[in-house]
Design a protein around this motif. Structure first.
Motif, PDB file in Angstrom:
ATOM      1  N   HIS A   1      -7.897   2.780  -4.882  1.00 37.34           N
ATOM      2  CA  HIS A   1      -8.870   3.017  -3.665  1.00 37.34           C
ATOM      3  C   HIS A   1      -8.020   4.200  -2.681  1.00 37.34           C
ATOM      4  O   HIS A   1      -6.916   3.849  -2.663  1.00 37.34           O
ATOM      5  CB  HIS A   1      -8.896   1.824  -3.025  1.00 37.34           C
ATOM      6  CG  HIS A   1      -9.687   1.880  -1.509  1.00 37.34           C
ATOM      7  ND1 HIS A   1     -11.079   2.105  -1.427  1.00 37.34           N
ATOM      8  CD2 HIS A   1      -9.256   1.715  -0.487  1.00 37.34           C
ATOM      9  CE1 HIS A   1     -11.408   2.396  -0.220  1.00 37.34           C
ATOM     10  NE2 HIS A   1     -10.369   2.042   0.507  1.00 37.34           N
ATOM     11  N   VAL A   2      -8.808   5.210  -2.161  1.00 32.46           N
ATOM     12  CA  VAL A   2      -7.977   5.969  -1.363  1.00 32.46           C
ATOM     13  C   VAL A   2      -8.992   6.154   0.049  1.00 32.46           C
ATOM     14  O   VAL A   2     -10.039   6.186  -0.041  1.00 32.46           O
ATOM     15  CB  VAL A   2      -8.086   7.585  -2.132  1.00 32.46           C
ATOM     16  CG1 VAL A   2      -7.388   8.440  -1.203  1.00 32.46           C
ATOM     17  CG2 VAL A   2      -7.279   7.192  -3.446  1.00 32.46           C
ATOM     18  N   GLU A   3      -8.166   6.180   1.069  1.00 29.70           N
ATOM     19  CA  GLU A   3      -8.443   6.604   2.533  1.00 29.70           C
ATOM     20  C   GLU A   3      -7.821   7.844   2.839  1.00 29.70           C
ATOM     21  O   GLU A   3      -6.794   7.936   2.712  1.00 29.70           O
ATOM     22  CB  GLU A   3      -8.020   5.191   3.290  1.00 29.70           C
ATOM     23  CG  GLU A   3      -9.085   4.103   3.114  1.00 29.70           C
ATOM     24  CD  GLU A   3     -10.567   3.976   3.587  1.00 29.70           C
ATOM     25  OE1 GLU A   3     -10.552   4.817   4.421  1.00 29.70           O
ATOM     26  OE2 GLU A   3     -11.028   3.160   2.930  1.00 29.70           O
ATOM     27  N   VAL A   4      -8.805   8.605   3.603  1.00 30.63           N
ATOM     28  CA  VAL A   4      -8.210   9.783   4.182  1.00 30.63           C
ATOM     29  C   VAL A   4      -8.431   9.923   5.538  1.00 30.63           C
ATOM     30  O   VAL A   4      -9.497   9.523   6.071  1.00 30.63           O
ATOM     31  CB  VAL A   4      -8.987  11.038   3.275  1.00 30.63           C
ATOM     32  CG1 VAL A   4      -8.436  12.504   3.788  1.00 30.63           C
ATOM     33  CG2 VAL A   4      -8.753  10.760   2.029  1.00 30.63           C
TER      34      VAL A   4
ATOM     35  N   ILE B   1      -4.056   8.598   2.910  1.00 34.67           N
ATOM     36  CA  ILE B   1      -3.423   9.938   3.278  1.00 34.67           C
ATOM     37  C   ILE B   1      -3.750  10.501   4.782  1.00 34.67           C
ATOM     38  O   ILE B   1      -5.054  10.319   4.978  1.00 34.67           O
ATOM     39  CB  ILE B   1      -4.009  11.112   2.322  1.00 34.67           C
ATOM     40  CG1 ILE B   1      -3.854  10.463   0.750  1.00 34.67           C
ATOM     41  CG2 ILE B   1      -3.404  12.296   2.398  1.00 34.67           C
ATOM     42  CD1 ILE B   1      -4.094  11.457  -0.117  1.00 34.67           C
TER      43      ILE B   1
ATOM     44  N   LEU C   1      -8.762  12.499  -5.392  1.00 32.89           N
ATOM     45  CA  LEU C   1      -7.476  11.865  -5.891  1.00 32.89           C
ATOM     46  C   LEU C   1      -7.771  10.458  -6.287  1.00 32.89           C
ATOM     47  O   LEU C   1      -6.917  10.013  -7.210  1.00 32.89           O
ATOM     48  CB  LEU C   1      -6.772  11.805  -4.389  1.00 32.89           C
ATOM     49  CG  LEU C   1      -5.326  11.173  -4.532  1.00 32.89           C
ATOM     50  CD1 LEU C   1      -4.609  12.256  -5.120  1.00 32.89           C
ATOM     51  CD2 LEU C   1      -4.871  10.845  -3.211  1.00 32.89           C
ATOM     52  N   GLU C   2      -9.032   9.951  -6.038  1.00 34.56           N
ATOM     53  CA  GLU C   2      -9.381   8.581  -6.830  1.00 34.56           C
ATOM     54  C   GLU C   2      -9.535   8.851  -8.034  1.00 34.56           C
ATOM     55  O   GLU C   2      -9.071   7.960  -9.065  1.00 34.56           O
ATOM     56  CB  GLU C   2     -10.880   8.195  -6.137  1.00 34.56           C
ATOM     57  CG  GLU C   2     -10.505   7.423  -4.860  1.00 34.56           C
ATOM     58  CD  GLU C   2     -11.529   6.832  -4.281  1.00 34.56           C
ATOM     59  OE1 GLU C   2     -12.926   7.155  -4.829  1.00 34.56           O
ATOM     60  OE2 GLU C   2     -11.577   5.936  -3.114  1.00 34.56           O
TER      61      GLU C   2
ATOM     62  N   GLY D   1      -4.217   0.250  -2.212  1.00 31.58           N
ATOM     63  CA  GLY D   1      -4.718   1.684  -2.360  1.00 31.58           C
ATOM     64  C   GLY D   1      -3.736   2.559  -1.725  1.00 31.58           C
ATOM     65  O   GLY D   1      -2.712   2.293  -1.351  1.00 31.58           O
ATOM     66  N   VAL D   2      -4.359   3.850  -1.658  1.00 34.16           N
ATOM     67  CA  VAL D   2      -3.323   5.041  -1.152  1.00 34.16           C
ATOM     68  C   VAL D   2      -4.213   5.702   0.104  1.00 34.16           C
ATOM     69  O   VAL D   2      -5.496   5.782   0.031  1.00 34.16           O
ATOM     70  CB  VAL D   2      -3.455   6.132  -2.180  1.00 34.16           C
ATOM     71  CG1 VAL D   2      -2.526   7.161  -1.648  1.00 34.16           C
ATOM     72  CG2 VAL D   2      -2.810   5.435  -3.416  1.00 34.16           C
TER      73      VAL D   2
ATOM     74  N   SER E   1       0.668  -1.089  -0.056  1.00 30.68           N
ATOM     75  CA  SER E   1      -0.076   0.145   0.042  1.00 30.68           C
ATOM     76  C   SER E   1       0.863   1.225   0.038  1.00 30.68           C
ATOM     77  O   SER E   1       2.050   1.262   0.240  1.00 30.68           O
ATOM     78  CB  SER E   1      -0.952   0.210   1.125  1.00 30.68           C
ATOM     79  OG  SER E   1      -0.297  -0.477   2.256  1.00 30.68           O
TER      80      SER E   1
ATOM     81  N   ARG F   1     -10.518  12.786  -0.965  1.00 32.37           N
ATOM     82  CA  ARG F   1     -10.755  11.193  -1.467  1.00 32.37           C
ATOM     83  C   ARG F   1     -11.123  11.262  -2.942  1.00 32.37           C
ATOM     84  O   ARG F   1     -10.686  10.450  -3.815  1.00 32.37           O
ATOM     85  CB  ARG F   1     -11.379  10.542  -0.517  1.00 32.37           C
ATOM     86  CG  ARG F   1     -11.628   9.050  -0.849  1.00 32.37           C
ATOM     87  CD  ARG F   1     -12.136   8.173   0.192  1.00 32.37           C
ATOM     88  NE  ARG F   1     -13.747   8.312   0.241  1.00 32.37           N
ATOM     89  CZ  ARG F   1     -14.253   8.079   1.166  1.00 32.37           C
ATOM     90  NH1 ARG F   1     -13.800   7.488   2.255  1.00 32.37           N
ATOM     91  NH2 ARG F   1     -15.562   8.358   1.260  1.00 32.37           N
TER      92      ARG F   1
END
Ligand SMILES: [Zn+2]
Length: 332
Positions: free
Chosen positions: A115-118, A77, A107-108, A74-75, A12, A104
């Motif tokens: 997949h992005v989680e913030v 942040i 950036l997606e 995913g990414v 990740s 999110r």
């Protein structure tokens, strides 16, 4: 930073989004860094430009790791500001000049549907300390970082606790003096106005505005920094000593209140100001022990963080595994 367990389970990317720099790193399943990238945030530019730079930073870190976008979970942040992790919106980030930025979602789009989680940067850091650092031996602790400002994150029963809208753990705005100086949040006498780096410089400036105080001190208002304050403490400057003593006591008082509310096993206390040494941490600890209920104050441990400069990126990467575990109903 390795552990014998496969903590994140998949590759990740973790991003630390600060007011000055964007830092990204690719982590393998054991949380070892495979490659990294860093770019200036240039927060004065439009949010969309900053978000495109975050995407470039992520791609560069992947290239340097020889990892394809399709191979990662995913990414994650960690953003420097109040962030609603459920919606992925950065609600308010004064360092970035952002208000209600859908980080999110944007950036997606920039990363072609990855997949992005913030989350708030201090929540990410608390999570990293819980899984990889000083918090591994505790199920209940408060993570506090005291630097330019003061922030925190809560680990309750082994899990990152965010509150209703992501603001839990913001100990910097606990009020320790209702008639105290104005805080950046609009309130008065928050712990941050006494105990943060900026707060200490402002308090020293106020004291030096008094002629008698200024005459007794080697410090001058021009070019005053937290470093000069701490250096002055070492050579016995009474104004500097009072500023740092007040800073430590104010933070100790806020921590004592937290201890009385939540009975943590530990407080993980780090950040640039804390690294300046015992002139600051001694009054923190003294006030904490003195003000907390004895039964609770005696058991709580005050410990330094276990992770260094990469804590924000590591925590951001761990947001993905955390989100997955929560979705599956797994208690971590
Ligand atoms: Zn405040």
């Amino acid at each position: 930073m390795s552990d014998d367990r496969d903590i994140a389970q998949t590759i990740s990317v973790g991003v630390d989004l600060g007011g000055t720099n964007i830092r990204a790193a690719v982590f393998d399943g054991g949380m070892e860094i495979l490659g990294r990238s860093e770019m200036p945030t240039r927060a004065q530019e439009a949010a969309d430009d900053v978000i495109r730079r975050i995407a470039s930073c992520v791609r560069e870190a992947l290239d340097r790791s020889s990892v394809a976008a399709g191979e990662i979970a995913g990414v994650g942040i960690g953003a420097a500001g109040l962030t609603d992790w459920k919606t992925g919106v950065v609600v308010l980030a004064s360092n970035l000049g952002w208000r209600n930025v859908p980080l999110r979602e944007r950036l997606e789009q920039e990363l072609d549907g990855l997949h992005v989680e913030v989350d708030k940067d201090t929540n990410a850091a608390a999570l990293a300390e819980a899984r990889l650092g000083a918090g591994r031996e505790f199920r209940h602790f408060l993570y506090v970082t005291a630097g330019t400002g003061i922030g925190g994150g809560l680990i309750l029963d082994g899990t990152l606790y965010r509150g209703a809208t992501g603001g839990a753990g913001d100990i910097g705005h606990v009020v320790v003096d209702p008639d105290g100086p104005l805080c950046g949040c609009g309130g008065h006498g928050c712990v941050e106005v006494f105990s943060s780096g900026v707060g200490m410089v402002n308090r020293a400036r106020e004291m030096l505005a008094d002629k008698a105080q200024a005459a007794s001190s080697t410090m001058t208002v021009e070019g005053l920094t937290t470093e000069t304050i701490f250096e002055s403490v070492k050579v016995g400057d009474a104004v500097a000593a009072q500023v740092v003593e007040t800073a430590g006591r104010a933070l100790g008082l806020a921590l004592a209140d937290y201890v009385n509310l939540n009975n943590p096993e530990a407080i993980v206390l780090g950040g640039g100001v804390v690294r300046a040494g015992r002139a600051y941490t001694d009054p923190v600890e003294r006030e904490l022990r003195r003000r907390a209920l004895p039964a609770l104050g005696e058991v709580v441990r005050l410990v330094p963080p276990g992770l260094g400069h990469d804590v924000g990126m590591a925590g951001a990467a761990l947001l993905l595994a955390e989100a997955k575990a929560n979705k599956n109903g797994v208690s971590t």
